[in-house]
Write a protein that holds these residues in place. Structure first.
Motif, PDB file in Angstrom:
ATOM      1  N   HIS A 138       0.828  -1.208   0.000  1.00 51.93           N
ATOM      2  CA  HIS A 138       0.000   0.000   0.000  1.00 51.93           C
ATOM      3  C   HIS A 138       0.862   1.258   0.000  1.00 51.93           C
ATOM      4  O   HIS A 138       0.553   2.223  -0.706  1.00 51.93           O
ATOM      5  N   LYS A 139       1.941   1.246   0.773  1.00 51.28           N
ATOM      6  CA  LYS A 139       2.833   2.408   0.809  1.00 51.28           C
ATOM      7  C   LYS A 139       3.479   2.647  -0.551  1.00 51.28           C
ATOM      8  O   LYS A 139       3.542   3.783  -1.024  1.00 51.28           O
TER       9      LYS A 139
ATOM     10  N   THR B  62       0.819   3.876  -3.190  1.00 54.09           N
ATOM     11  CA  THR B  62       0.342   5.222  -2.893  1.00 54.09           C
ATOM     12  C   THR B  62       1.425   6.251  -3.183  1.00 54.09           C
ATOM     13  O   THR B  62       1.149   7.314  -3.755  1.00 54.09           O
TER      14      THR B  62
ATOM     15  N   ASN C 143      -4.783   2.034  -6.968  1.00 52.93           N
ATOM     16  CA  ASN C 143      -5.085   2.521  -5.622  1.00 52.93           C
ATOM     17  C   ASN C 143      -6.562   2.357  -5.286  1.00 52.93           C
ATOM     18  O   ASN C 143      -6.906   2.015  -4.153  1.00 52.93           O
TER      19      ASN C 143
ATOM     20  N   TYR D 124      -7.780   0.096  -2.111  1.00 56.61           N
ATOM     21  CA  TYR D 124      -8.551   0.721  -1.038  1.00 56.61           C
ATOM     22  C   TYR D 124     -10.051   0.616  -1.288  1.00 56.61           C
ATOM     23  O   TYR D 124     -10.828   1.446  -0.834  1.00 56.61           O
TER      24      TYR D 124
END
Length: 107
Positions: free
Chosen positions: A26-27, A30, A81, A85
């Motif tokens: 996720h990091k 993003t 993304n 999410y």
């Protein structure tokens, strides 16, 4: 070109989903989206400052290519993304405001 970017990033996403922890993945995605967005904004700023003409010169062609490339990257990274999410986004759009107020009152 967009299809190749989408396929390449999809393959990269699948490999990362198999071998990298969810938090790190996720990091990375993003930060990649944020970097593509910033580079796109800088490309637009340079095109705007140079007072673009109807006909492009050779020097302006570079900025249009960078703008196109990172604009395409922003779209692809944005889709990834949204996929990563999706649960928080669905919860955000489908949650009732009254439920949030009741939780705050109960605490």
């Amino acid at each position: 070109m967009e299809v190749y970017l989408l396929l390449a990033f999809l393959l990269l996403y699948i490999l990362m989903a198999l071998f990298v922890s969810k938090n790190v993945m996720h990091k990375i995605w993003t930060l990649a989206f944020m970097a593509a967005f910033v580079i796109t904004a800088i490309s637009i700023a340079f095109l705007r400052v140079n007072n673009q003409d109807v006909m492009m010169s050779a020097s302006e062609l570079n900025w249009y290519y960078v703008l196109y490339l990172f604009g395409s990257l922003s779209v692809v990274l944005g889709l990834i993304n949204v996929w990563m999410y999706r649960k928080p986004l669905v919860e955000m759009f489908l949650s009732n405001d009254t439920n949030d107020e009741e939780k705050e009152d109960g605490d």
